[in-house]
Motif scaffolding. Structure first.
Motif, mmCIF file in Angstrom:
data_model
loop_
_atom_site.group_PDB
_atom_site.id
_atom_site.type_symbol
_atom_site.label_atom_id
_atom_site.label_comp_id
_atom_site.label_asym_id
_atom_site.label_seq_id
_atom_site.Cartn_x
_atom_site.Cartn_y
_atom_site.Cartn_z
ATOM 1 N N LYS A 88 80.965 -25.100 23.571
ATOM 2 C CA LYS A 88 82.369 -25.062 24.585
ATOM 3 C C LYS A 88 82.991 -26.001 23.025
ATOM 4 C CE LYS A 88 83.393 -29.147 26.508
ATOM 5 N NZ LYS A 88 83.550 -29.960 27.927
ATOM 6 N N ASN A 89 84.576 -25.273 22.838
ATOM 7 C CA ASN A 89 84.613 -25.576 21.945
ATOM 8 C C ASN A 89 84.544 -25.559 19.963
ATOM 9 O OD1 ASN A 89 87.249 -25.987 24.031
ATOM 10 N ND2 ASN A 89 86.302 -28.121 23.749
ATOM 11 N N ASP A 90 83.338 -24.323 20.272
ATOM 12 C CA ASP A 90 83.191 -23.665 18.782
ATOM 13 C C ASP A 90 81.996 -25.059 18.527
ATOM 14 O OD1 ASP A 90 83.779 -21.500 19.113
ATOM 15 O OD2 ASP A 90 85.565 -22.089 17.963
ATOM 16 N N LYS A 91 81.530 -26.560 19.057
ATOM 17 C CA LYS A 91 81.073 -27.530 18.609
ATOM 18 C C LYS A 91 79.780 -28.035 19.806
ATOM 19 C CE LYS A 91 85.208 -29.807 18.610
ATOM 20 N NZ LYS A 91 85.887 -30.134 18.870
ATOM 21 N N GLU A 92 80.753 -28.217 21.088
ATOM 22 C CA GLU A 92 79.578 -29.414 21.676
ATOM 23 C C GLU A 92 78.948 -28.488 22.657
ATOM 24 O OE1 GLU A 92 80.039 -31.720 25.398
ATOM 25 O OE2 GLU A 92 81.976 -30.694 24.492
ATOM 26 N N LYS A 93 77.217 -28.573 22.519
ATOM 27 C CA LYS A 93 76.230 -27.624 23.209
ATOM 28 C C LYS A 93 76.066 -27.928 24.917
ATOM 29 C CE LYS A 93 72.725 -27.220 21.153
ATOM 30 N NZ LYS A 93 71.313 -27.481 19.994
ATOM 31 N N ILE A 94 76.373 -27.392 25.627
ATOM 32 C CA ILE A 94 76.632 -28.211 26.685
ATOM 33 C C ILE A 94 75.467 -27.220 28.098
ATOM 34 C CG2 ILE A 94 79.020 -28.199 26.930
ATOM 35 C CD1 ILE A 94 79.699 -25.192 28.250
ATOM 36 N N TYR A 95 74.282 -26.243 27.105
ATOM 37 C CA TYR A 95 73.869 -25.657 27.689
ATOM 38 C C TYR A 95 72.683 -24.904 26.956
ATOM 39 C CZ TYR A 95 70.957 -23.606 31.169
ATOM 40 O OH TYR A 95 69.999 -23.149 32.398
ATOM 41 N N GLN A 96 71.463 -25.469 27.252
ATOM 42 C CA GLN A 96 70.158 -25.017 26.879
ATOM 43 C C GLN A 96 69.827 -23.940 27.872
ATOM 44 O OE1 GLN A 96 68.748 -26.328 23.184
ATOM 45 N NE2 GLN A 96 67.619 -24.592 22.620
ATOM 46 N N SER A 97 69.541 -22.864 27.626
ATOM 47 C CA SER A 97 68.112 -22.305 28.801
ATOM 48 C C SER A 97 66.999 -23.043 29.137
ATOM 49 C CB SER A 97 69.040 -21.013 28.857
ATOM 50 O OG SER A 97 67.509 -20.100 28.491
ATOM 51 N N ALA A 98 65.677 -22.636 29.668
ATOM 52 C CA ALA A 98 64.995 -22.008 29.274
ATOM 53 C C ALA A 98 64.430 -20.599 29.403
ATOM 54 C CB ALA A 98 64.019 -22.187 31.191
ATOM 55 N N PRO A 99 63.462 -19.752 28.798
ATOM 56 C CA PRO A 99 63.655 -18.717 28.267
ATOM 57 C C PRO A 99 64.405 -18.294 29.595
ATOM 58 C CG PRO A 99 61.628 -19.738 27.609
ATOM 59 C CD PRO A 99 62.091 -20.348 29.018
ATOM 60 N N LEU A 100 65.163 -16.986 28.913
ATOM 61 C CA LEU A 100 65.995 -16.470 30.036
ATOM 62 C C LEU A 100 65.030 -15.418 30.803
ATOM 63 C CD1 LEU A 100 67.834 -14.907 29.885
ATOM 64 C CD2 LEU A 100 68.347 -13.022 28.429
ATOM 65 N N SER A 101 63.688 -14.809 30.584
ATOM 66 C CA SER A 101 62.641 -14.765 31.806
ATOM 67 C C SER A 101 62.506 -15.127 32.718
ATOM 68 C CB SER A 101 61.422 -13.885 30.902
ATOM 69 O OG SER A 101 60.518 -15.362 30.610
ATOM 70 N N THR A 102 62.826 -16.335 32.221
ATOM 71 C CA THR A 102 62.242 -17.307 33.636
ATOM 72 C C THR A 102 63.723 -16.863 34.735
ATOM 73 O OG1 THR A 102 62.999 -18.986 33.220
ATOM 74 C CG2 THR A 102 60.668 -18.910 32.526
ATOM 75 N N TYR A 103 64.487 -16.827 34.431
ATOM 76 C CA TYR A 103 66.149 -16.896 35.707
ATOM 77 C C TYR A 103 66.059 -15.558 36.163
ATOM 78 C CZ TYR A 103 67.445 -20.721 32.606
ATOM 79 O OH TYR A 103 67.282 -22.038 32.004
ATOM 80 N N ASP A 104 64.838 -14.747 36.541
ATOM 81 C CA ASP A 104 64.824 -13.275 37.252
ATOM 82 C C ASP A 104 65.337 -13.461 38.813
ATOM 83 O OD1 ASP A 104 63.971 -11.314 38.751
ATOM 84 O OD2 ASP A 104 62.371 -10.856 37.588
ATOM 85 N N TYR A 105 66.411 -12.821 38.975
ATOM 86 C CA TYR A 105 67.447 -13.454 40.701
ATOM 87 C C TYR A 105 66.154 -13.527 41.622
ATOM 88 C CZ TYR A 105 67.724 -8.472 41.839
ATOM 89 O OH TYR A 105 67.799 -7.059 42.463
ATOM 90 N N LYS A 106 65.049 -12.269 41.647
ATOM 91 C CA LYS A 106 64.309 -12.195 42.735
ATOM 92 C C LYS A 106 63.269 -13.383 42.504
ATOM 93 C CE LYS A 106 63.907 -8.057 40.377
ATOM 94 N NZ LYS A 106 63.358 -7.102 38.758
ATOM 95 N N ASN A 107 63.089 -13.841 41.741
ATOM 96 C CA ASN A 107 62.473 -14.782 41.963
ATOM 97 C C ASN A 107 62.702 -15.671 42.346
ATOM 98 O OD1 ASN A 107 60.249 -16.955 41.525
ATOM 99 N ND2 ASN A 107 59.906 -17.075 38.901
ATOM 100 N N PRO A 108 62.483 -16.744 43.752
ATOM 101 C CA PRO A 108 63.184 -17.755 45.109
ATOM 102 C C PRO A 108 62.626 -19.623 43.962
ATOM 103 C CG PRO A 108 61.267 -17.031 45.958
ATOM 104 C CD PRO A 108 61.130 -16.447 44.352
ATOM 105 N N SER A 109 61.999 -19.369 42.689
ATOM 106 C CA SER A 109 61.403 -20.229 42.256
ATOM 107 C C SER A 109 62.120 -20.478 40.467
ATOM 108 C CB SER A 109 60.242 -20.691 42.025
ATOM 109 O OG SER A 109 59.612 -20.246 41.423
ATOM 110 N N ARG A 110 63.137 -19.833 40.185
ATOM 111 C CA ARG A 110 63.438 -19.405 38.546
ATOM 112 C C ARG A 110 63.771 -20.699 39.214
ATOM 113 N NH1 ARG A 110 68.778 -17.437 39.348
ATOM 114 N NH2 ARG A 110 70.342 -17.228 40.962
ATOM 115 N N SER A 111 64.156 -20.041 37.423
ATOM 116 C CA SER A 111 65.248 -21.903 36.734
ATOM 117 C C SER A 111 66.444 -21.742 37.101
ATOM 118 C CB SER A 111 65.009 -21.903 35.157
ATOM 119 O OG SER A 111 64.294 -21.641 35.041
#
Length: 153
Positions: A88-111
């Motif tokens: 946010k605003n070029d300086k504040e890290k507001i979120y860092q994900s888990a590995p992108l592969s864990t965000y599969d929308y078909k997986n009900p237990s996804r990140s």
């Protein structure tokens, strides 16, 4: 939207969001991994909020809007896995994900992500950090989606 999220947005935005119009969009985000990119390489992510504007690497929340990012997901497992960072605003890290592969929308237990609030005129920049050396011979485009609730008068 549940009562707890309504109260949270009222506190953060300093006004009642229920009096505003709400538009939920699924923004497209993408970046390219090139041959011989090394683990740890950081790639800028382009995001399309408005199809008429196309893809942008830095997004500014319009002056008459407030946004809540409620989800991040992939439709197809990425060929090269990465960690996504929202800034946010070029300086504040507001979120860092888990590995992108864990965000599969078909997986009900996804990140999942907790709601992320952005106020008028704040900027959002996304970057991807590659998790492993890419030894392919052709560039690979990685695509994922960000669900944004846009509140406006």
């Amino acid at each position: 939207m549940d009562l707890a999220l309504n109260r949270l947005t009222d506190l953060l935005f300093g006004r009642t969001t229920r009096a505003l119009k709400r538009l939920t969009i699924n923004a497209i985000a993408k970046f390219t991994v090139n041959p011989n990119d090394r683990a740890g390489s950081v790639k800028p992510i382009s995001v399309q909020i408005d199809p008429q504007k196309g893809f942008e690497t830095g997004i500014r929340v319009p002056s008459d809007e407030s946004w809540i990012i409620t989800d991040l997901y992939v439709v197809n497992a990425p060929a090269v896995d990465s960690i996504i960072t929202l800034i946010k605003n070029d300086k504040e890290k507001i979120y860092q994900s888990a590995p992108l592969s864990t965000y599969d929308y078909k997986n009900p237990s996804r990140s999942r992500i907790s709601p992320i609030m952005l106020k008028a005129n704040e900027t959002l920049t996304l970057v991807a950090q590659i998790m492993a050396d890419y030894t392919g011979t052709n560039p690979v485009d990685i695509e994922f989606f960000i669900t944004i609730e846009r509140y406006y008068p």
